[in-house]
Design a protein around this motif. Structure first.
Motif, PDB file in Angstrom:
ATOM      1  N   TRP A   1      -7.739  -4.451  14.098  1.00 61.13           N
ATOM      2  CA  TRP A   1      -8.599  -5.626  13.962  1.00 61.13           C
ATOM      3  C   TRP A   1      -9.422  -5.444  12.693  1.00 61.13           C
ATOM      4  O   TRP A   1      -9.998  -4.375  12.465  1.00 61.13           O
TER       5      TRP A   1
ATOM      6  N   ARG B   1     -12.251  -7.787  10.130  1.00 61.30           N
ATOM      7  CA  ARG B   1     -13.027  -9.022  10.089  1.00 61.30           C
ATOM      8  C   ARG B   1     -13.550  -9.292   8.680  1.00 61.30           C
ATOM      9  O   ARG B   1     -13.638  -8.377   7.853  1.00 61.30           O
ATOM     10  N   GLN B   2     -13.883 -10.551   8.461  1.00 63.30           N
ATOM     11  CA  GLN B   2     -14.329 -10.974   7.143  1.00 63.30           C
ATOM     12  C   GLN B   2     -15.371 -12.081   7.296  1.00 63.30           C
ATOM     13  O   GLN B   2     -15.020 -13.224   7.594  1.00 63.30           O
TER      14      GLN B   2
ATOM     15  N   ASP C   1     -22.238 -10.620  13.385  1.00 65.30           N
ATOM     16  CA  ASP C   1     -20.846 -10.481  13.822  1.00 65.30           C
ATOM     17  C   ASP C   1     -20.047 -11.763  13.590  1.00 65.30           C
ATOM     18  O   ASP C   1     -18.849 -11.811  13.876  1.00 65.30           O
TER      19      ASP C   1
ATOM     20  N   ALA D   1     -17.739 -14.100  11.806  1.00 61.90           N
ATOM     21  CA  ALA D   1     -16.717 -13.755  10.815  1.00 61.90           C
ATOM     22  C   ALA D   1     -15.372 -14.353  11.227  1.00 61.90           C
ATOM     23  O   ALA D   1     -15.214 -14.852  12.345  1.00 61.90           O
TER      24      ALA D   1
ATOM     25  N   TYR E   1     -11.869 -13.130  12.258  1.00 62.73           N
ATOM     26  CA  TYR E   1     -11.298 -11.904  12.812  1.00 62.73           C
ATOM     27  C   TYR E   1      -9.776 -11.979  12.687  1.00 62.73           C
ATOM     28  O   TYR E   1      -9.150 -12.944  13.135  1.00 62.73           O
ATOM     29  N   TYR E   2      -9.213 -10.943  12.065  1.00 62.36           N
ATOM     30  CA  TYR E   2      -7.766 -10.852  11.886  1.00 62.36           C
ATOM     31  C   TYR E   2      -7.204  -9.756  12.781  1.00 62.36           C
ATOM     32  O   TYR E   2      -7.765  -8.653  12.850  1.00 62.36           O
TER      33      TYR E   2
ATOM     34  N   GLY F   1      -5.886 -15.327  11.570  1.00 63.99           N
ATOM     35  CA  GLY F   1      -7.323 -15.179  11.662  1.00 63.99           C
ATOM     36  C   GLY F   1      -7.942 -16.231  12.553  1.00 63.99           C
ATOM     37  O   GLY F   1      -7.488 -17.380  12.592  1.00 63.99           O
TER      38      GLY F   1
ATOM     39  N   THR G   1     -11.834 -17.770  13.653  1.00 69.43           N
ATOM     40  CA  THR G   1     -13.249 -17.761  13.307  1.00 69.43           C
ATOM     41  C   THR G   1     -14.095 -17.640  14.564  1.00 69.43           C
ATOM     42  O   THR G   1     -13.895 -18.390  15.529  1.00 69.43           O
TER      43      THR G   1
END
Lengths: 107, 128
Positions: B38, B40-41, B91, B93, B95-96, B121, B123
């Protein structure tokens, strides 16, 4: 954690230009470095692994170099589809860490 | 061609638990050829590795999140999951879920280790 610092954070370039992005690691990571390309609204894509190995299918105008703490990603003959953000990522140790990114913009 | 698809609530209240599941299709989920990560961005920012899980269920987490993270897998459904507790606005972001290829070696040192397949991904916004 190993910190990865990319420079510049952004650059402007024209189609056909040669562009070099640098990535510096806070500790020796040998050649355990990858490069990814991310376009707006898209997922990152692997470009180069092991510092200098081009992923199958990636254009040959991309090349990677360096070892130890200093690395480069070079794009020769910049194409319209290359305008994107580029990230380096180390895997010498966990946690895996990424650089802050370099955005390549149209001049 | 293997595909990953993350799913879960797009909105989570502060102090609650974020739960995401990634479904792997057309891939060798249960074979020991890959880790499953996992990442995240946050909007407009860089990438952060949260952790990964192996086919055996072995996990490794980013120390910055370790106290709040749990990953698990369900091989019968070709799924792996993320739980992040006590969430805050930080938190928020994309998430991939990601497939990680690794070469020869053993944890934590491999000659190659890279993220070769990414889900689209999802959101997640933390807000009351």
């Amino acid at each position: 954690d190993i910190q990865m610092t990319q420079s510049p954070s952004s650059l402007s370039a024209s189609e056909g230009d040669r562009v070099t992005i640098t990535c510096q690691a806070s500790d020796d990571i040998y050649n355990y470095l990858n490069w990814y390309q991310q376009k707006p609204g898209k997922v990152p894509k692997l470009l180069i692994y092991g510092a200098s190995n081009l992923r199958t299918g990636a254009p040959s105008r991309f090349s990677g170099g360096g070892s130890g703490t200093d690395f480069t990603l070079t794009i020769s003959n910049l194409q319209p589809e290359d305008f994107a953000t580029y990230y380096c990522q180390q895997y010498e140790n966990f946690p895996l860490t990424f650089g802050g990114g370099t955005k390549v913009e149209v001049k | 061609q293997v595909q990953l698809q993350a799913s879960g609530p797009g909105l989570v209240k502060p102090s609650q638990t974020l739960s995401l599941t990634c479904t792997v299709s057309n891939g060798s989920f249960s074979r020991g050829d890959y880790y499953w990560s996992w990442i995240r961005q946050p909007a407009g920012r860089g990438l952060e590795w949260i952790g990964h899980i192996y086919a055996t269920g072995d996990t490794n987490y980013n120390p910055s999140l370790k106290s709040r993270v749990t990953m698990s897998l369900d091989t019968s459904k070709s799924q792996f999951s993320l739980k992040l507790t006590s969430v805050t606005a930080a938190d928020t972001a994309v998430y991939y879920c990601v497939r990680d290829y690794f070469g020869s070696g053993s944890y934590p040192r491999y000659n190659f280790y890279y993220m070769d397949v990414w889900g689209k991904g999802t959101t997640v916004t933390v807000s009351s």
